[in-house]
Design a protein around this motif. Sequence first.
Motif, mmCIF file in Angstrom:
data_model
loop_
_atom_site.group_PDB
_atom_site.id
_atom_site.type_symbol
_atom_site.label_atom_id
_atom_site.label_comp_id
_atom_site.label_asym_id
_atom_site.label_seq_id
_atom_site.Cartn_x
_atom_site.Cartn_y
_atom_site.Cartn_z
ATOM 1 N N HIS A 243 -14.320 -3.552 -0.412
ATOM 2 C CA HIS A 243 -13.074 -3.284 0.330
ATOM 3 C C HIS A 243 -12.700 -4.244 1.443
ATOM 4 C CE1 HIS A 243 -13.502 1.167 -1.256
ATOM 5 N NE2 HIS A 243 -12.526 0.430 -2.164
ATOM 6 N N LYS B 204 -12.645 -9.241 -3.482
ATOM 7 C CA LYS B 204 -12.257 -8.661 -4.841
ATOM 8 C C LYS B 204 -13.385 -9.034 -5.953
ATOM 9 C CE LYS B 204 -7.331 -7.731 -4.861
ATOM 10 N NZ LYS B 204 -6.912 -8.038 -3.586
ATOM 11 N N THR C 127 -3.459 3.048 2.826
ATOM 12 C CA THR C 127 -4.339 2.649 1.540
ATOM 13 C C THR C 127 -3.348 2.826 0.143
ATOM 14 O OG1 THR C 127 -6.488 3.025 0.627
ATOM 15 C CG2 THR C 127 -5.350 5.059 1.331
ATOM 16 N N ASN C 128 -4.139 2.985 -0.886
ATOM 17 C CA ASN C 128 -3.392 3.163 -2.135
ATOM 18 C C ASN C 128 -3.840 4.136 -2.932
ATOM 19 O OD1 ASN C 128 -5.592 2.249 -3.976
ATOM 20 N ND2 ASN C 128 -5.657 0.388 -2.939
ATOM 21 N N TYR D 55 -15.023 6.550 -1.441
ATOM 22 C CA TYR D 55 -14.515 5.933 -2.817
ATOM 23 C C TYR D 55 -15.667 5.432 -3.566
ATOM 24 C CZ TYR D 55 -12.474 2.458 -6.041
ATOM 25 O OH TYR D 55 -12.150 2.116 -7.248
ATOM 26 N N SER E 173 -14.017 4.337 2.544
ATOM 27 C CA SER E 173 -14.336 3.312 1.617
ATOM 28 C C SER E 173 -15.703 3.685 1.081
ATOM 29 C CB SER E 173 -14.651 1.893 2.434
ATOM 30 O OG SER E 173 -15.311 0.932 1.769
ATOM 31 N N LEU F 127 0.773 -1.261 -0.038
ATOM 32 C CA LEU F 127 -0.153 0.079 -0.012
ATOM 33 C C LEU F 127 0.801 1.187 0.005
ATOM 34 C CD1 LEU F 127 -2.825 -1.081 2.670
ATOM 35 C CD2 LEU F 127 -2.996 -1.142 0.130
ATOM 36 N N ILE G 68 -7.297 4.750 -4.883
ATOM 37 C CA ILE G 68 -8.496 5.238 -3.713
ATOM 38 C C ILE G 68 -8.520 6.700 -3.587
ATOM 39 C CG2 ILE G 68 -9.282 5.312 -1.481
ATOM 40 C CD1 ILE G 68 -9.083 2.364 -1.617
ATOM 41 N N ASP H 87 -7.459 -3.209 1.042
ATOM 42 C CA ASP H 87 -7.548 -1.789 0.537
ATOM 43 C C ASP H 87 -7.237 -0.715 1.589
ATOM 44 O OD1 ASP H 87 -8.866 -2.579 -2.040
ATOM 45 O OD2 ASP H 87 -9.888 -3.799 -0.617
ATOM 46 N N SER I 34 -9.745 -12.166 1.155
ATOM 47 C CA SER I 34 -9.525 -11.004 -0.030
ATOM 48 C C SER I 34 -9.973 -11.411 -1.377
ATOM 49 C CB SER I 34 -7.852 -11.174 0.002
ATOM 50 O OG SER I 34 -7.521 -10.350 -1.080
#
Length: 446
Positions: free
Chosen positions: A241, A236, A288-289, A118, A115, A94, A292, A268, A232
Amino acid sequence: MNSKKNYLLHTFNFDNNEKILKGENVYLFTNKKKYIDSTSGLTGTSILGWSNPTINKAILSQLNKISHIDYKYFVDENRELAAKKILSNSNHKLDKLFFVGGSGGEACEASMKLSYQYHCSIGKPNKKWFISRKQSYHGSSSDAIAVGDRPNLNLYKPFFPKFRAKINEHNIFRSKKKGETTKEYEKRSVKELENKILEIGPEKVSGFVGETIMGGLVGDVPPTPNYWKGISKVCKRYKIHLIIDEVWCGTGTSGKMFCIDWDNVKPDFIFMGKTLAAGYMPVSAIATNSEIEEKIKRKYDAIQFSTTHQGHSLGVAACLAVQNIINNKSFLEKVIKNGNYLRQTLKNELNNSDFFFNVRGRGLRNSLEYKCRNKHLFGIALTEKAKKKFNLLISAKWHRVCFSNAININRKELDEILEKFIKTFKLVSSNWSTKNINKIKHRSFY
Ligand SMILES: Cc1ncc(COP(=O)(O)O)c(C=O)c1O
């Protein structure tokens, strides 16, 4: 004025007049005694002990420059340095760190808000459900309580937001059925999330919130080997998230910078709190990334919430000093080694006791579970005996003793804790009978 009146409103009924004078490494000095602490300040916060010269110096040096301002308009270089350092040594990769405020509960809610923001930014405002697990703790602000599961907090149910749902805890020791293999249990655990998502409707679910290891409530139960990979994948598949809580088990305490790095998944959001600045300052943050961030900023220009003490200068200075101490291979290897040693020693010494159920954990986040009648009172008896007879502070309640000692502890200090605890355990269990129960002062725990 009546000099006997107390003006302080305590959380618990409080009849202790023992005053803290100072702390040094894993030792606490009061006006009565010197204690060794296996809890890092009772709630697992002071992970580098007290009076650490490096952290003290960093805070004082920052204080002499500036205490804090609102950094929406200026640069505090430490914030970028700390963010880089926190994210630099992780498997999850991340690449963005958002400083939230002071508490873990705030960081939990902030992750949920990010979240949802987003999802709104990509045109999916119906994704307002969050799923979490029973037997979790994420903080005591309203939404953190709602996704957590602490019985005494049910009092606040009328405050809870809508659109929250729970599945069962992931706990191989309690929930694996007779005859079921670990893999089968793992599959069932993961499937439960998928079923819940399908029941609500994937187009309505924003995120799944869970502690990497079931922490304080359950007592440091690590997940089964591929649990998080399975979770996960499900997240996905339905564009939900994965929000990981590392308030308890983050900041190198598990022997990796992020506990979820044991599980090789990329969540996430990972939110952190109590350990980030090792209890020297209250700091919380979210990893986070960039994707986002980009989506949110493109639609809204900004993250639509903030707090006054977000990225507090003194806190961030402390946070950076903590990273400079712990964020290296040899330090983390020692955490793993000491954790293995702690579990092995407890097992060797107590395995034969009828009161011993098991000891488990990761790195230096560990719990010993006991089995007997009136477990909660047994825990209180352990706590009191350890404190009174051996000057040892432990956190024993419900069904478990959590060992959350400082992660820079040396072997001599660790041996002192282990030796005193083992003596306490043997002593209390050898005398344990229901007639003792009336003698135990019943303090109300959570
Ligand atoms: C796993 C976990 N999440 C969240 C929190 C809440 O943190 P805070 O008390 O700082 O709000 C805690 C606190 O104990 C915790 O253990």
